[in-house]
Design an enzyme around this catalytic site. Structure first.
Site, PDB file in Angstrom:
ATOM      1  N   ARG A 124      31.495 -40.924 -22.074  1.00 52.67           N
ATOM      2  CA  ARG A 124      32.129 -40.563 -23.366  1.00 52.67           C
ATOM      3  C   ARG A 124      32.957 -39.290 -23.294  1.00 52.67           C
ATOM      4  O   ARG A 124      33.216 -38.648 -24.305  1.00 52.67           O
ATOM      5  CB  ARG A 124      31.093 -40.443 -24.480  1.00 52.67           C
ATOM      6  N   LYS A 146      47.867 -37.653 -23.973  1.00 52.91           N
ATOM      7  CA  LYS A 146      47.863 -39.123 -24.049  1.00 52.91           C
ATOM      8  C   LYS A 146      47.465 -39.660 -22.690  1.00 52.91           C
ATOM      9  O   LYS A 146      48.069 -39.299 -21.673  1.00 52.91           O
ATOM     10  CB  LYS A 146      49.246 -39.656 -24.405  1.00 52.91           C
ATOM     11  N   GLU A 188      63.552 -37.127 -19.159  1.00 52.67           N
ATOM     12  CA  GLU A 188      62.740 -36.649 -20.302  1.00 52.67           C
ATOM     13  C   GLU A 188      63.190 -35.247 -20.723  1.00 52.67           C
ATOM     14  O   GLU A 188      63.111 -34.887 -21.893  1.00 52.67           O
ATOM     15  CB  GLU A 188      61.245 -36.629 -19.936  1.00 52.67           C
ATOM     16  N   LYS A 230      57.652 -29.753 -25.715  1.00 53.41           N
ATOM     17  CA  LYS A 230      56.686 -30.827 -25.964  1.00 53.41           C
ATOM     18  C   LYS A 230      55.425 -30.264 -26.598  1.00 53.41           C
ATOM     19  O   LYS A 230      54.868 -30.857 -27.529  1.00 53.41           O
ATOM     20  CB  LYS A 230      56.371 -31.594 -24.676  1.00 53.41           C
ATOM     21  N   GLU A 240      49.527 -38.182 -33.230  1.00 47.61           N
ATOM     22  CA  GLU A 240      50.632 -39.029 -33.671  1.00 47.61           C
ATOM     23  C   GLU A 240      50.363 -39.637 -35.040  1.00 47.61           C
ATOM     24  O   GLU A 240      50.456 -40.838 -35.235  1.00 47.61           O
ATOM     25  CB  GLU A 240      50.900 -40.129 -32.634  1.00 47.61           C
ATOM     26  N   ARG A 245      55.359 -36.352 -33.850  1.00 46.82           N
ATOM     27  CA  ARG A 245      55.270 -36.722 -32.440  1.00 46.82           C
ATOM     28  C   ARG A 245      56.084 -37.967 -32.117  1.00 46.82           C
ATOM     29  O   ARG A 245      56.501 -38.155 -30.970  1.00 46.82           O
ATOM     30  CB  ARG A 245      53.789 -36.907 -32.071  1.00 46.82           C
ATOM     31  N   ASN A 249      59.395 -40.389 -28.885  1.00 52.58           N
ATOM     32  CA  ASN A 249      59.605 -41.780 -28.496  1.00 52.58           C
ATOM     33  C   ASN A 249      61.093 -42.136 -28.375  1.00 52.58           C
ATOM     34  O   ASN A 249      61.445 -43.259 -28.026  1.00 52.58           O
ATOM     35  CB  ASN A 249      58.933 -42.672 -29.549  1.00 52.58           C
ATOM     36  N   HIS A 252      62.569 -44.640 -25.920  1.00 52.59           N
ATOM     37  CA  HIS A 252      61.456 -45.369 -25.313  1.00 52.59           C
ATOM     38  C   HIS A 252      61.251 -46.772 -25.875  1.00 52.59           C
ATOM     39  O   HIS A 252      60.554 -47.570 -25.257  1.00 52.59           O
ATOM     40  CB  HIS A 252      60.147 -44.574 -25.460  1.00 52.59           C
ATOM     41  N   HIS A 256      60.996 -48.846 -22.844  1.00 50.99           N
ATOM     42  CA  HIS A 256      59.735 -49.480 -22.438  1.00 50.99           C
ATOM     43  C   HIS A 256      59.913 -50.988 -22.248  1.00 50.99           C
ATOM     44  O   HIS A 256      59.295 -51.588 -21.362  1.00 50.99           O
ATOM     45  CB  HIS A 256      58.644 -49.242 -23.491  1.00 50.99           C
ATOM     46  N   HIS A 268      60.190 -44.975 -14.610  1.00 49.72           N
ATOM     47  CA  HIS A 268      60.061 -44.756 -16.055  1.00 49.72           C
ATOM     48  C   HIS A 268      61.270 -43.964 -16.585  1.00 49.72           C
ATOM     49  O   HIS A 268      61.893 -44.359 -17.572  1.00 49.72           O
ATOM     50  CB  HIS A 268      58.751 -44.007 -16.342  1.00 49.72           C
TER      51      HIS A 268
HETATM   52  N1  LIG Z   1      50.939 -39.414 -20.980  1.00 51.29           N
HETATM   53  C1  LIG Z   1      52.165 -39.122 -21.318  1.00 51.29           C
HETATM   54  O1  LIG Z   1      52.415 -38.423 -22.310  1.00 51.29           O
HETATM   55  C2  LIG Z   1      53.292 -39.631 -20.494  1.00 51.29           C
HETATM   56  C3  LIG Z   1      54.597 -39.131 -20.672  1.00 51.29           C
HETATM   57  C4  LIG Z   1      55.611 -39.572 -19.835  1.00 51.29           C
HETATM   58  C5  LIG Z   1      55.340 -40.511 -18.851  1.00 51.29           C
HETATM   59  N2  LIG Z   1      54.071 -40.989 -18.713  1.00 51.29           N
HETATM   60  C6  LIG Z   1      53.754 -41.983 -17.683  1.00 51.29           C
HETATM   61  O2  LIG Z   1      54.015 -41.396 -16.408  1.00 51.29           O
HETATM   62  C7  LIG Z   1      54.311 -42.446 -15.492  1.00 51.29           C
HETATM   63  C8  LIG Z   1      55.537 -42.077 -14.687  1.00 51.29           C
HETATM   64  O3  LIG Z   1      55.291 -40.857 -14.051  1.00 51.29           O
HETATM   65  P1  LIG Z   1      55.899 -40.510 -12.617  1.00 51.29           P
HETATM   66  O4  LIG Z   1      57.352 -40.767 -12.620  1.00 51.29           O
HETATM   67  O5  LIG Z   1      55.395 -39.172 -12.265  1.00 51.29           O
HETATM   68  O6  LIG Z   1      55.271 -41.662 -11.703  1.00 51.29           O
HETATM   69  P2  LIG Z   1      54.322 -41.651 -10.438  1.00 51.29           P
HETATM   70  O7  LIG Z   1      53.046 -40.963 -10.743  1.00 51.29           O
HETATM   71  O8  LIG Z   1      54.257 -43.066  -9.996  1.00 51.29           O
HETATM   72  O9  LIG Z   1      55.127 -40.792  -9.362  1.00 51.29           O
HETATM   73  C9  LIG Z   1      56.349 -41.292  -8.852  1.00 51.29           C
HETATM   74  C10 LIG Z   1      56.302 -41.376  -7.319  1.00 51.29           C
HETATM   75  O10 LIG Z   1      56.422 -40.069  -6.774  1.00 51.29           O
HETATM   76  C11 LIG Z   1      55.402 -39.831  -5.803  1.00 51.29           C
HETATM   77  N3  LIG Z   1      55.121 -38.397  -5.865  1.00 51.29           N
HETATM   78  C12 LIG Z   1      54.605 -37.704  -6.914  1.00 51.29           C
HETATM   79  N4  LIG Z   1      54.606 -36.396  -6.622  1.00 51.29           N
HETATM   80  C13 LIG Z   1      55.114 -36.258  -5.384  1.00 51.29           C
HETATM   81  C14 LIG Z   1      55.400 -35.148  -4.556  1.00 51.29           C
HETATM   82  N5  LIG Z   1      55.201 -33.892  -4.970  1.00 51.29           N
HETATM   83  N6  LIG Z   1      55.922 -35.371  -3.319  1.00 51.29           N
HETATM   84  C15 LIG Z   1      56.191 -36.641  -2.915  1.00 51.29           C
HETATM   85  N7  LIG Z   1      55.978 -37.732  -3.652  1.00 51.29           N
HETATM   86  C16 LIG Z   1      55.448 -37.535  -4.885  1.00 51.29           C
HETATM   87  C17 LIG Z   1      54.265 -40.712  -6.222  1.00 51.29           C
HETATM   88  O11 LIG Z   1      53.429 -40.996  -5.119  1.00 51.29           O
HETATM   89  C18 LIG Z   1      55.005 -41.940  -6.743  1.00 51.29           C
HETATM   90  O12 LIG Z   1      55.328 -42.789  -5.694  1.00 51.29           O
HETATM   91  C19 LIG Z   1      54.506 -43.704 -16.303  1.00 51.29           C
HETATM   92  O13 LIG Z   1      53.357 -44.514 -16.179  1.00 51.29           O
HETATM   93  C20 LIG Z   1      54.629 -43.184 -17.729  1.00 51.29           C
HETATM   94  O14 LIG Z   1      54.178 -44.133 -18.678  1.00 51.29           O
HETATM   95  C21 LIG Z   1      53.053 -40.567 -19.505  1.00 51.29           C
HETATM   96 ZN   LIG Z   2      58.554 -41.152 -21.205  1.00 53.63          ZN
END
Ligand SMILES: NC(=O)c1ccc[n+]([C@@H]2O[C@H](COP(=O)([O-])OP(=O)(O)OC[C@H]3O[C@@H](n4cnc5c(N)ncnc54)[C@H](O)[C@@H]3O)[C@@H](O)[C@H]2O)c1
Ligand SMILES: [Zn+2]
Length: 364
Positions: A124, A146, A188, A230, A240, A245, A249, A252, A256, A268
């Protein structure tokens, strides 16, 4: 070094932006999650990031008397699902990881969304910290609490709010990020400029080569300003509910849907770039935004090598189905964040399907 305190309802998050933050993680966790004595710190990472930074983080945890464990997932969006979370629960159970443990996400947004979801639900809820390693996660995903996994029915449909106690950003890790992921993360940041500050958009326009080459002071400023934008919005609407908040979006709704249709072949941030272009064209078609502003948005995205046209055309029927499935859609209408000008967002739920379709099809 910058330390940013975010007050998020009854929770708070300390964001540290500092070269070398990863090698001081063990002490920072003690400072923000309490004494390490007898406690386990479970590092969740992906193969790429774990291979680069896992041993340094492990050494720092041992140095501060944490009992470290680590769980490694495959890189990429495919890992953000219930079966992976199930594997982590099994690992935590096998290792008798208790309520007083800390879960540490070491990686990009995929890892922090997944590890955060596990931290929110294991017994939990246990303490959570993030060491973001992608630009996307430094400027966006690590802030706001999130957490989520995807299911076949849609992205981020299963999740929880769970604020990290600590976000430790070491900008040096960005040096190993592939150029494509650097550009994707900047979508972003450009989004934050479009929503909240024309001056910040101008900063992107004027400093593209320094930002893309990750020049020291520019990267620090980039990260700190995004955390502040942010953090400010999230602190006004932690769950939200009040409406603030939802502005985040922007880009998105269509973004999305494209992400779901492309089978995650686009990043993304690339989908968000396309979604931003569509949202701007939609704003223009209903008379909110001038053509000059739309062109300006396309130019700044192109400056950062972000897509403004779809590399693969998906039929409207698939996009509209994906949009309706997206959790942000209400039963009969879609809510859009649009622009009345740069830095002037507006939320509209009276946009006709024909206009949305035309905006999407303009990307083909
Ligand atoms: N929770 C939230 O508020 C929020 C906001 C925006 C995006 N997201 C989510 O985040 C995800 C996208 O994030 P992302 O683009 O970081 O994706 P990711 O975590 O898949 O990273 C992208 C790639 O970069 C590589 N990588 C990461 N750091 C590295 C480094 N320092 N050196 C070498 N390689 C590295 C990873 O291994 C991966 O292959 C999506 O799922 C999206 O929905 C969440
Ligand atoms: Zn995003």
């Amino acid at each position: 070094m910058a330390v940013i305190q975010l007050k998020l309802g009854t929770d708070s998050t300390t964001v540290v932006v500092e070269e070398g933050a990863l090698s001081r993680l063990g002490e920072a966790l003690v400072a923000h999650c309490g004494p390490s004595e007898g406690r386990v710190a479970v590092v969740v990472t992906d193969q790429t990031v774990g291979g680069l930074y896992g041993s340094g983080v492990g050494a720092s945890l041992v140095g501060a008397a944490w009992q470290p464990l680590s769980f490694t997932v495959s890189p990429g969006e495919q890992s953000k699902r219930l079966t992976t979370a199930g594997g982590i629960y099994q690992f935590l159970s096998d290792n008798r990881v208790g309520r007083d443990s800390v879960i540490v996400a070491l990686g990009g947004g995929v890892v922090s969304d997944l590890a955060g979801f596990v931290a929110a639900t294991w017994m939990r809820g246990v303490d959570f910290a993030i060491c973001p390693t992608s630009l996307e996660s430094c400027v966006d995903a690590s802030i706001g609490g999130k957490t989520a996994v995807n299911i076949p029915g849609g992205k981020n449909l299963v999740g929880a709010f769970h604020q990290p106690k600590l976000v430790a950003i070491d900008p040096r890790v960005l040096s190993t990020l592939p150029p494509r992921d650097i550009c994707a993360g900047l979508a972003e940041s450009i989004k934050h400029g479009l929503l909240f500050s024309e001056e910040f958009l101008l900063w992107h326009e004027q400093n593209a080569s320094a930002v893309l080459s990750l020049a020291g002071s520019f990267v620090g400023e980039l990260i700190e300003r995004n955390v502040a934008f942010k953090g400010d919005i999230v602190s006004r609407d932690v769950r939200e509910q009040s409406g603030d908040r939802i502005l985040l979006n922007f880009g998105h709704t269509i973004g999305h849907a494209i992400e779901a249709c492309c089978g995650f072949s686009l990043r993304h941030g690339e989908c968000v770039s396309l979604g931003i272009v569509a949202a701007c064209r939609l704003s223009q078609s209903i008379g909110l935004l001038g053509e000059g502003d739309v062109r300006r948005v396309e130019s700044v995205l192109s400056l950062y090598e972000l897509p403004v046209c779809l590399p693969e055309a998906f039929p409207w029927s698939r996009i509209s189905e994906a949009m309706l499935r997206d959790k942000k859609a209400t039963a009969s209408s879609l809510r859009f964040v649009l622009l009345e000008g740069i830095g002037r967002p507006v939320v509209r739920d009276d946009v006709g399907e024909a206009d949305v379709r035309a905006a999407y099809e303009s990307l083909i």
